[in-house]
Design an enzyme around this catalytic site. Structure first.
Site, PDB file in Angstrom:
ATOM      1  N   GLY A  14       0.809  -1.227   0.000  1.00 27.30           N
ATOM      2  CA  GLY A  14       0.000   0.000   0.000  1.00 27.30           C
ATOM      3  C   GLY A  14       0.837   1.270   0.000  1.00 27.30           C
ATOM      4  N   ARG A  18      -1.737   8.289   3.784  1.00 27.96           N
ATOM      5  CA  ARG A  18      -2.035   9.117   4.952  1.00 27.96           C
ATOM      6  C   ARG A  18      -0.796   9.416   5.810  1.00 27.96           C
ATOM      7  NH1 ARG A  18      -6.915   5.251   6.651  1.00 27.96           N
ATOM      8  NH2 ARG A  18      -5.909   3.912   5.118  1.00 27.96           N
ATOM      9  N   GLY A  83      -5.942  -2.754  -4.361  1.00 28.05           N
ATOM     10  CA  GLY A  83      -6.721  -3.138  -3.187  1.00 28.05           C
ATOM     11  C   GLY A  83      -6.150  -4.388  -2.519  1.00 28.05           C
ATOM     12  N   TYR A 371      39.498  15.755  25.442  1.00 25.38           N
ATOM     13  CA  TYR A 371      39.092  15.108  24.193  1.00 25.38           C
ATOM     14  C   TYR A 371      40.098  14.011  23.856  1.00 25.38           C
ATOM     15  CZ  TYR A 371      38.458  14.020  19.316  1.00 25.38           C
ATOM     16  OH  TYR A 371      38.279  13.328  18.151  1.00 25.38           O
TER      17      TYR A 371
END
Ligand code: UD1
Ligand code: CA
Length: 455
Positions: A14, A18, A83, A371
């Site tokens: 699909g 949305r 579908g 560091y």
């Protein structure tokens, strides 16, 4: 002939319209895990499948690449998104010669529990159904297909939201999108599905009324809790699913003996492992494939990503990424352990220090504002406040080697490549550019001159 063989299809072609996303919907993550992975893993823990087939379409390249991580899982391509019935029909080529049962799940229902799939299969076989739908009763059925039953409870059909009458819209038993089919009867019915509906889609849900009309046996069984069958169609449902999974994970950790002082501000990914009696403090994020041992104190305000943390470690107000932290290490407050670092047993990396792609040996300390990058630090080394490995000349990275028992004074620059021998003492404020042999004291700074001040 009826066999016990079991197959699985996951519909994942699909568009996910949305979601409004460039990423295929099923690759969106909740608690660090792709929706599709949630579904595949649920199926694999529910039963032994002969084969799982994923129907891909939208973003197929990315989705198939992801599927390659799973054994016994292949895919079919749905060229056009016509579908869910059309999607399932694409798997016929892979399955048509097989007998047995088929579990169909949607790639966007990530919260289903394996136990629920097991029970669906049990119900389906016990009732000798040709098709069984996993249904659920929900407070707000909007958007889902409704389970339509006659007054005596007989299941007749599924109606989609858009085709439902006002009366049917009130039904709160919904289709989860999870089905069990008898493979033998499925294909013929599936081919009878048409697209006479407002969306002009071939709805898989129509297969139920078709089977019923043709005299086959169908059933809908409401055995899932509402949370489990949440379908993710948009970003708000994605967030909802994440929230549910997050609290499931936290409950699981409670049950295994982990303390989480403030669940509402704790974010732990699905695949994280945490040992007994570890305490997770507020505002903490533990991500990816992180593994944490026993008796640790993690947080507050800490982020750990894809790291391996041993027992008795404490990490406060800090960030650790892709690193290995050994027993009894203390990190923070405000440290950043960047990828590919290994902190050996009893190491301390303290206030405002950064370590990158370095090994720090047993018992060594990097306590203040330092560091340490591309470095190999031996055992029992003391790194003084403000020490910097100068590992980068703007083009290339170089390595700093500091051997066992070295004492680095405060504010030292180590210009890489450089090798500091065992037990060396480096005077505070030095800028070291040359290697130092073991057991030496080295000073590299301008002498202090003090003069009478001019008026
Ligand atoms: C679907 C069901 C609905 C159910 C809900 C549960 C249908 C017609 N409706 O609705 O009854 O309540 O799931 O969450 O099935 N897909 C394809 N190819 C396509 C179309 C869809 O692979 O051409 C896949 C999607 O990727 C998705 C699944 O099928 O995984 C369901 O499709 P979706 O559009 O999400 O259907 P819903 O409207 O959620
Ligand atoms: Ca859906």
């Amino acid at each position: 002939m009826n066999t016990n063989k079991l197959y699985g299809v996951i519909l994942a072609a699909g568009q996910g319209t949305r979601m409004k996303s460039a990423l295929p919907k099923v690759l969106h993550k909740i608690c660090g895990k792709e929706l599709l992975s949630c579904v595949l893993e649920c199926m694999n823990s529910a039963a032994k499948f002969e084969k799982l087939t994923v129907v891909v379409g939208n973003g197929a390249d990315k989705v198939t690449e992801h599927i390659n991580n799973y054994k016994n899982t292949d895919y079919v391509f749905q060229k056009e998104r016509l579908g869910s019935a059309h999607a399932l029909l694409q798997s016929e080529s892979k399955l048509k010669n097989n007998d047995g049962n088929l579990i169909v799940m949607c790639g966007d229902t990530p919260l289903v529990k394996p136990e629920t799939i097991k029970n669906l299969l049990k119900y389906h076989t016990k009732n000798k159904n040709d098709a069984t739908v996993l249904s659920g009763c929900v407070e707000n059925p909007f958007g889902y297909g409704r389970i339509v039953r006659t007054s005596d409870g007989t299941f007749t059909e599924i109606v989609e939201e858009k085709s439902a009458s006002e009366e049917q819209k009130k039904i709160n038993e919904i289709n989860s999108g999870i089905y069990c089919f008898n493979l033998k009867t499925l294909w013929k019915a599936l081919k009878k599905v048409d697209n006479n509906n407002s969306k002009k889609e071939y709805y898989l849900t129509d297969v139920i009324s078709i089977l019923n009309k043709d005299g086959y046996k169908t059933g809908a069984v409401d055995i899932a809790d509402e949370e489990e069958i949440l379908g993710v169609n948009d970003r708000s449902q994605l967030a909802e699913a994440e929230m549910i999974l997050r609290f499931r994970k936290i409950d699981e950790l409670f049950e295994s003996g982990v303390t989480i002082t403030d669940p509402s501000t704790t974010y732990i990914d699905a695949d994280v492992v945490i040992g007994q009696d570890t305490i997770i403090k507020p505002n903490t994020h533990i991500e990816g494939r992180t593994k944490i041992g026993r008796n640790c104190i993690i947080g507050p305000d800490t982020t750990i990503i894809n790291s391996k943390i041993s027992d008795d470690v404490s990490i406060i107000y800090s960030c650790v990424e892709n690193s290995e932290i050994n027993k009894n290490v203390k990190i923070g407050p405000y440290s950043h352990i960047r990828p590919e670092s290994i902190l050996k047993e009893n190491v301390k990396v303290g206030n405002f220090s950064e370590v990158k792609k370095s090994v720090v040996g047993i018992g060594s300390k990097v306590n203040h504002l330092s560091y340490i990058g591309d470095a190999q630090v031996g055992k029992n080394v003391n790194i003084g406040a403000g020490t910097i490995t100068c590992n980068y000349d703007g083009k290339n990275k170089f390595k700093t080697i500091i051997n066992d028992d070295v004492f680095v004074g405060s504010n030292v620059n180590l210009v890489a490549p450089v090798n500091i021998g065992k037990k060396v003492l480096i005077a505070a404020g030095s800028t070291i550019t040359d290697d130092v042999q073991p057991n030496q004291l080295t000073i590299a700074r301008a002498r202090q001159i003090t003069k009478i001040r001019k008026k």
